[in-house]
Each structure stands twice: as structure tokens, then as C-alpha cells.
Design an enzyme around this catalytic site. Structure first.
Site, short mmCIF file in Angstrom:
data_model
loop_
_atom_site.label_atom_id
_atom_site.label_comp_id
_atom_site.label_asym_id
_atom_site.label_seq_id
_atom_site.Cartn_x
_atom_site.Cartn_y
_atom_site.Cartn_z
N ASP A 1 0.80 -1.23 0.00
CA ASP A 1 0.00 0.00 0.00
C ASP A 1 0.82 1.27 0.00
OD1 ASP A 1 0.58 -0.41 2.95
OD2 ASP A 1 -0.50 1.49 3.01
N ASP B 1 6.12 0.33 2.68
CA ASP B 1 6.50 -0.90 3.38
C ASP B 1 6.15 -2.11 2.53
OD1 ASP B 1 3.73 -0.98 3.57
OD2 ASP B 1 3.69 -0.33 5.66
N TYR C 1 -3.75 0.58 10.08
CA TYR C 1 -4.98 0.87 9.36
C TYR C 1 -6.18 0.45 10.20
CZ TYR C 1 -2.24 2.14 5.35
OH TYR C 1 -1.35 2.77 4.53
N GLU D 1 6.12 9.73 2.44
CA GLU D 1 5.73 8.37 2.03
C GLU D 1 4.60 8.43 1.00
OE1 GLU D 1 4.97 4.00 4.01
OE2 GLU D 1 4.48 5.76 5.19
#
Length: 469
Positions: free
Chosen positions: A72, A75, A206, A448
Site C-alpha cells: 500500500d 512498506d 490501518y 511516504e
């Protein structure tokens, strides 16, 4: 925001709108980014060639094929909740603006199919929906290429016993939206938050903070849109009160102004626009617009930086700029077809104003901002060089064929050198509310990239490609 601040903001916004951008180039790159996020066996058509095969045994330890899908962000974990939202937004982008994508349309559909093929695997075992692959704590302790991963690839599932309505309904929405090109799927019927079932592993990465009712209604709205089956619309009508009880009609909390991987409230109102009894959804959509326009006299759901960028609380702020811009463009099309304008108390806004605000956000991302830098990697002469992304920041397999283990990547994370591999099209979290950006790999809140920043931007760029001025 007082009157003087509003006037100064509008002047700043108009002053920077003279810049022109190559929306077609940005669109191509925004879709290309998803190829850099692929997990699994890469196809011969892979265009970001420094990425190689990875995570080829996902799910094998439990006898389930969970290979594929997307990482996503920066990572190497596959979080299916935000992945599914990103897929829904890619599919919605194609449905709304696909005709403007031209040669990029096959690549957009390929990006959708890469996710839906994986979601069909994740829902292939009756009674189970796989919600995640990879131990996030182990993964986040290591700075490794996805091709080198030696951290646990633990699969996590929700079920009747351990329900996960959010992730199940979001996958249903993704597959329903994609089914206009591919295939439909049934909505999960067992309620309960995946925070409760998988909380130790999905939170705080999340965690669903807005509750699961919005995902259930969102999923049903997409299933109705895809199938026209009245049962799904009945579900939306019968359960919309659950969102109203969660402050649907207020600026604060879960409300008509919230939209992103966690909260679907504002999106529901736009997906439901063309239903026969959509009056309450139109009212909420109007209220959303009034809460975003800087000149509106009504209470605001967003703040603006001095340079004109939309801000909301939380990290990865550009997700709000891209998702709200997408919604403004979708609603502007509806207003034009319906020959309607929006009344924000004594102020009137037409569809052109919505397009103008959305264009300002997209142009800011592409470089029309106080730093004169693009926040999309590979677009324009100046863009972030040290994005928070493992694969981009470490030597590629082509450059170094030996394994770089968990601790071996630390030197690259700490390096001040630009990332060696360009993750073309990646849009980072963006600047702070003062329009400053440090270009630091360790500042993940701002540096990110994520799939859910890019996905709504794909649709907005497609629109502006066909409406360049």
C-alpha cells in the site's frame, strides 16, 4: 477564516493558476506508480523494471494462494482495507473519466485487474475474507527490498466468528465497481469491526476509526450501481440512518465531509446521486461543497495552507487533496447535467467553481506552489528525491544481487543521498500546512507515497487531460 484571510487566499490561488501542466504526462505516471507497488510474480509487460518478483509464497503456509495484490505504501505489508479502497477509486476513475484516458486506459484497467485478481483469491474460501498479509511490526522494524523479505508473511482473515465488516464491504465495493468491466460479488452479511477481530495486527496502521456502517452502505451503493438489484438500494435506504446517527449531518466526527480509506460518507452521497430517491444525498453533497469552498460563509471541514493546499487532520495530507478534488469533479458533472447550482447561505457556486477548486489542488501537487516543486516523483524538473519507500531507496536487484537483510538496509535509510530507483508517479504525503517540505526519508508523514493518494488523482488527471484550461 476571516474575510481578509479568504481574500488573500483567493488571490494566491488565482496567481498560481496561470501555470500550465502536462496532465497527460502526469496521468501516465500516476498509473505507472501502481506497477511499482505490485506484489507477486511480475508480468513480462512490467514497465518499472527495477522491481522484481516478491512474496511468491504468500498464503502457502495455510494452503491458500494469496500471491499478488499491492503493497500500500513504502512498506512490504499487504493491507487489504486501504488496497480495496484504492481499487474502488481506480475503478470509479475509469467509470467517470475513462473516455479521457485514451492510451492510458488499458494500463488503468490492468492496475484494477491486478488488485481484483488478488481479491478474488482473498475471498475464495467460503466464510473467510483475508484482510492482510504480513506482520506489520516485524516489517516496520526492517528496511528491506520486497524481493528480499524474510519477515513473517502471516495471513490474517475475518470470518463469521471474527467478523470484519469494513474490509469485507470495501472489497465488495471494489469488486462491484470493477464489475462494470469484470465481475460482481456478494456483500458480506456478518457484522462486526475488524478492529475487534484483528486489532492487534491492523491497528494502529490501518485501524478503522469511523466504524463499519459506512463501508456496508458504501458497498451496497456500489453493488446497486453495478447490478441495479433493488435489494442493494433498499439496504442503502434502510441503513443510511446508521450514518446519520454517527453525525452524518455535522461537520465534526464521521460526517458527510469525510472521505478516504477509513471513512466513506462523502463518497456514498455521490455514488447514490442517480438513484430515483436521491434527494437527501444531494443535500449532503451540497453541504460537502460548501464546507470546502474557501469563500463559503458556512462552517469549514478543511483548512488551507497559505499557498492554497487543502488540509485536514492526520498524516499523508495529499490523500485529502486528491480525494476531495475527485469528488468535486464528479459532482460538477452532475450539476452541469442537472442544470443546478449550490447555495451556501447567501453565496452561489456553479459547477465551474468546483472544477476551479479541484484544478487548484491538482496544480499545487504538480508544482504550482510556493516551493515550485512537484510532489509526484518523476514529474517536472523538481520533485522529492528521498521518498520513504523501501524498494526505491535500496539498490535494485539489477544493481546488487546479494541479499540485503533486515538490518542491512539501515545505512540506506539513513543516507542523505537521493533514492537510487525512481518510483515514477508516486505522490508523497506532501508539505506541511505552511507549505514547507523537508524531503527527508525519515519524515514518513510527508515523504511516504500511498496507493490511496494516487488512486483518486488518476481520475482527476484524466478529467484535466481532456479539459486542460
Amino acid at each position: 477564516m476571516d474575510t481578509l484571510q479568504t481574500v488573500l487566499l483567493l488571490i494566491a490561488m488565482v496567481a498560481t493558476m496561470v501555470d500550465s501542466h502536462d496532465y497527460g504526462d502526469a496521468l501516465t505516471k500516476s498509473i505507472l506508480f501502481f506497477e511499482g507497488q505490485r506484489s507477486g510474480k511480475l508480468p513480462p509487460t512490467q514497465r518499472i523494471t527495477w522491481r522484481k518478483d516478491s512474496a511468491l509464497r504468500d498464503g502457502f503456509e495455510i494452503g491458500v494462494d494469496l500471491v499478488g495484490g499491492y503493497y500500500d505504501a513504502g512498506d512490504n505489508v499487504k493491507f487489504n482495507f486501504p488496497m480495496a479502497f484504492s481499487t474502488t477509486m481506480l475503478a470509479w476513475s475509469v467509470l467517470e473519466f475513462g473516455k479521457s484516458m485514451n492510451s492510458d486506459l488499458p494500463h488503468a484497467l490492468e492496475a484494477i485487474r491486478w488488485a481484483t485478481d488478488y481479491f478474488l483469491k482473498a475471498t475464495s474460501i467460503p466464510g473467510f475474507v483475508y484482510a492482510q498479509v504480513g506482520d506489520p511490526y516485524g516489517d516496520h522494524k526492517c528496511w528491506e527490498r520486497p524481493e528480499d523479505m524474510d519477515t513473517p508473511r502471516t495471513p490474517y482473515a475475518v470470518s463469521k466468528q471474527f467478523p470484519g465488516s469494513e474490509v469485507s464491504a470495501e472489497i465488495a465495493a471494489a469488486l462491484a465497481a470493477s464489475s462494470m468491466a469484470f465481475r460482481p460479488i456478494d456483500l458480506d452479511q456478518y457484522r462486526g469491526s475488524y478492529n475487534d477481530s484483528l486489532g492487534p495486527w491492523v491497528c494502529p496502521f490501518y485501524c478503522d476509526y469511523s466504524g463499519y456502517e459506512d463501508e456496508l452502505v458504501w458497498g451496497a451503493a456500489w453493488l446497486f450501481k453495478a447490478t441495479k438489484a433493488q435489494m442493494y438500494w433498499n439496504y442503502v435506504r434502510e441503513n443510511i440512518h446508521n450514518l446519520e446517527n454517527a453525525s452524518l449531518n455535522s461537520i465534526e466526527g464521521g460526517s458527510f465531509t469525510e472521505f478516504g480509506w477509513d471513512s466513506k460518507h462523502a463518497g456514498i452521497n455521490l455514488v447514490a446521486l442517480n438513484a430515483s430517491d436521491s434527494t437527501p444525498f444531494i443535500s449532503n453533497a451540497d453541504n460537502l461543497v460548501c464546507s470546502v469552498l474557501p469563500e463559503s460563509p458556512t462552517p469549514k471541514s478543511v483548512s488551507y495552507s497559505p499557498g492554497g493546499l487543502i488540509f485536514r487532520p492526520g498524516g499523508s495530507n495529499l490523500q485529502h487533496a486528491t480525494s476531495l478534488s475527485f469528488l468535486l469533479l464528479v459532482y460538477s458533472r452532475y450539476l452541469s447535467k442537472a442544470n443546478r447550482v449550490i447555495h451556501c447561505d447567501n453565496m452561489v457556486a456553479g459547477p465551474a467553481r468546483l472544477v476551479q477548486v479541484a484544478r487548484r489542488q491538482v496544480d499545487y501537487i504538480l508544482g504550482s506552489n510556493p516551493l515550485n516543486m512537484s510532489y509526484m516523483a518523476g514529474y517536472g524538473p523538481k520533485f522529492p528525491q528521498r521518498i520513504h519507500h523501501r524498494g526505491s531507496s535500496l539498490p535494485s536487484i539489477d544493481q546488487y544481487r546479494g541479499q540485503i537483510d533486515c538490518n542491512g538496509g539501515t545505512q540506506y535509510f539513513n543516507s542523505n543521498n537521493p533514492n537510487p530507483n525512481l518510483l515514477t508517479g508516486a505522490v508523497v504525503g506532501g508539505p506541511d500546512i505552511k507549505d514547507s517540505y523537508s524531503d527527508s526519508r525519515s519524515d514518513f508523514v510527508h515523504s511516504e507515497p500511498t496507493t490511496y493518494i494516487n488512486a483518486p488523482l488518476v481520475g482527476a488527471l484524466a478529467y484535466f487531460k481532456s479539459h486542460p484550461s
